[in-house]
Design an enzyme around this catalytic site. Structure first.
Site, mmCIF file in Angstrom:
data_model
loop_
_atom_site.group_PDB
_atom_site.id
_atom_site.type_symbol
_atom_site.label_atom_id
_atom_site.label_comp_id
_atom_site.label_asym_id
_atom_site.label_seq_id
_atom_site.Cartn_x
_atom_site.Cartn_y
_atom_site.Cartn_z
ATOM 1 N N SER A 115 0.823 -1.210 0.000
ATOM 2 C CA SER A 115 0.000 0.000 0.000
ATOM 3 C C SER A 115 0.857 1.260 0.000
ATOM 4 O O SER A 115 0.606 2.193 -0.755
ATOM 5 C CB SER A 115 -0.931 0.012 1.218
ATOM 6 O OG SER A 115 -1.898 -1.001 1.080
ATOM 7 N N TYR A 212 -8.770 -9.213 -3.639
ATOM 8 C CA TYR A 212 -8.038 -9.133 -4.903
ATOM 9 C C TYR A 212 -8.956 -9.488 -6.071
ATOM 10 O O TYR A 212 -10.010 -10.089 -5.911
ATOM 11 C CB TYR A 212 -6.832 -10.092 -4.889
ATOM 12 C CG TYR A 212 -5.740 -9.661 -3.959
ATOM 13 C CD1 TYR A 212 -4.860 -8.641 -4.310
ATOM 14 C CD2 TYR A 212 -5.576 -10.265 -2.718
ATOM 15 C CE1 TYR A 212 -3.860 -8.234 -3.459
ATOM 16 C CE2 TYR A 212 -4.567 -9.866 -1.850
ATOM 17 C CZ TYR A 212 -3.712 -8.853 -2.235
ATOM 18 O OH TYR A 212 -2.710 -8.450 -1.384
#
Length: 361
Positions: A115, A212
C-alpha cells in the site's frame, strides 16, 4: 532513514548503514551518524556480522555470500517464480521474510509495504503521464481560446489506481476508471471519476475474499475488451495498474487499442516488471509507436520519489521488526506462531518454509 535508526537504537540495536545508502533519497552519511548509526564502507562490512539485515530488494547471489548463517533478512523478496533464489537463501541458513506478503489485517496496516509504495506509484504515474503528454492537463479559459481538459483513463483500481484517479482529478483532468471488482465502482465515483465496466452477473462475483481481483472468463474478457477498446480511442493518458498475485500481469491493452489512440497520447504501464498490461511495453524504456503514441515502462516507479518511498518503507520495516524484538531482553526473539511471521517467512533452518513456495518434488 535517520528517524528509524533512532527507533532501532531505542529497541537495543546497534545499527550499521552502508556508506551512500541514503544518497539518492537525499540523506548523507552524516545524518545517519548523527542519529547514532555506524557507517560501513562496503556491503560486506555493513552486513557480515549482522543478526538482522534490512534491504529494499531480495539479496543477490553475491550478497547472500556476505551474510552469516542464522541472520534474519527482511526485504521485498519478489518470491513468485524465483524458487532457485529462495533455495539459495535457505541453503545459506538465512531466515528470510518478504514484506510484500504481509497479511491485510488491521494490526499490519502500518507494515503494508504494497500500500505505501503503490500509493506513490499511482501518484508518480500521473506526474510522468502529464510530463510525457505534450498538452495541459486542466481545462483553461484564455483570451486566445479554450484549452480542453486532458482525458485520463485508469485501469485497475487498487491502491495505485485510486491514488492515480485522485491525483489526475486534482490536476484538472476528466477521469474514468475500470476494474473487475464491483466494490471499486463506489470508490471511483467517490473520487469524482466515472466507472467504465460491463456490469453483468460475473462482474458482481469478481472478487476474492482477500479483496483481490479474480481471473475472469474468456467471454467476460471479450465483452470488457470491446467496451474498453471504444473508450481508449478517446483517451489522452491511460494508466494501467492491474496485477494478480503470483501470476504474470494480465494484458489489458492490445496493440490494436494502442494504434487507435491519438498521436501524442501516453500509456503508463505500472505492471511492466511483471510482464506488463500494455502490449508493446518494454521494461525500463519509453516506446514511441509509429503513430506517435508513447508507452512508458519505468522500473521501480516508487523509487522515482526516492525520499518519500524510503521514508514510508523505513516505517513499514520498523513496525514489523518491533514485533520481532523482546523489549525486556533487547534481543531478536521471533514468535514463529505469530500470524504476521507465518505469512511472511520464506526460509528457516536451511529450508524453504513458506507453504506457497515449497520446492516441487
Amino acid at each position: 532513514m535517520p528517524e528509524t535508526v533512532k527507533k532501532f537504537i531505542g529497541l537495543g540495536a546497534e545499527v550499521t548503514v552502508q556508506s551512500g545508502a541514503g544518497v539518492k533519497a537525499g540523506v548523507p552519511d552524516s545524518e545517519y551518524e548523527a542519529a547514532g548509526a555506524t557507517i560501513a564502507g562496503s556491503a560486506a562490512d555493513a552486513s557480515g556480522s549482522a543478526d538482522l539485515v534490512l534491504k529494499v530488494r531480495r539479496p543477490s547471489s553475491d550478497e547472500i555470500g556476505l551474510l552469516k548463517r542464522g541472520a534474519t533478512v527482511i526485504a521485498i523478496m519478489d518470491p513468485y517464480g524465483h524458487e532457485a533464489e529462495l533455495g539459495a537463501m535457505a541453503e545459506a541458513g538465512l531466515d528470510a521474510f518478504a514484506m510484500e506478503l504481509m497479511p491485510r489485517i488491521t494490526r499490519a496496516q502500518v507494515m503494508d509495504v504494497l500500500s505505501s509504495q503503490a500509493n506513490l506509484a499511482g501518484y508518480r504515474a500521473v506526474v510522468d503521464g502529464a510530463s510525457e503528454y505534450g498538452r495541459a492537463m486542466p481545462m483553461m479559459m484564455t483570451a486566445a481560446g479554450t484549452v480542453p481538459a486532458a482525458r485520463v483513463f485508469v485501469m485497475g483500481v487498487g491502491v495505485a489506481g485510486l491514488q492515480a484517479i485522485a491525483t489526475a482529478r486534482r490536476m484538472g483532468a476528466v477521469v474514468t476508471a475500470t476494474d473487475v471488482r464491483p466494490a471499486t465502482k463506489e470508490q471511483v465515483e467517490s473520487l469524482g471519476a466515472k466507472f467504465v465496466a460491463v456490469e453483468d452477473e460475473e462482474f458482481k462475483q469478481a472478487e476474492t475474499s482477500g479483496g483481490y481481483a479474480k481471473e475472469m472468463s474468456a467471454e467476460y474478457k471479450k465483452k470488457q475488451a470491446d467496451l474498453v477498446a471504444t473508450h481508449i480511442a478517446k483517451q489522452d493518458i491511460v494508466i494501467t495498474t492491474a496485477l494478480i498475485p503470483g501470476r504474470p500481469a494480465p494484458q489489458l491493452v492490445s496493440e490494436a487499442m494502442v494504434a487507435s489512440m491519438k498521436p501524442g497520447s501516453v500509456l503508463i504501464d505500472l505492471a511492466v516488471e511483471r510482464g506488463g498490461n500494455v502490449e508493446g511495453a518494454k521494461a525500463g524504456e519509453i516506446v514511441t509507436t509509429e503513430k506517435g503514441v508513447k508507452i512508458v515502462g519505468h522500473l521501480n516507479v516508487p523509487g522515482r520519489l526516492a525520499a518519500t518511498a524510503s521514508s514510508l518503507y523505513a516505517r513499514n520495516l520498523y513496525a514489523f521488526v518491533e514485533t520481532l524484538v523482546d523489549k525486556e531482553a533487547k534481543t531478536l526473539a521471533v514468535k514463529w506462531d505469530d500470524e504476521l511471521v507465518k505469512a511472511t517467512n520464506l526460509t528457516r533452518d536451511g529450508q524453504v518454509s513458506h507453504p506457497s513456495f515449497q520446492p516441487k518434488s
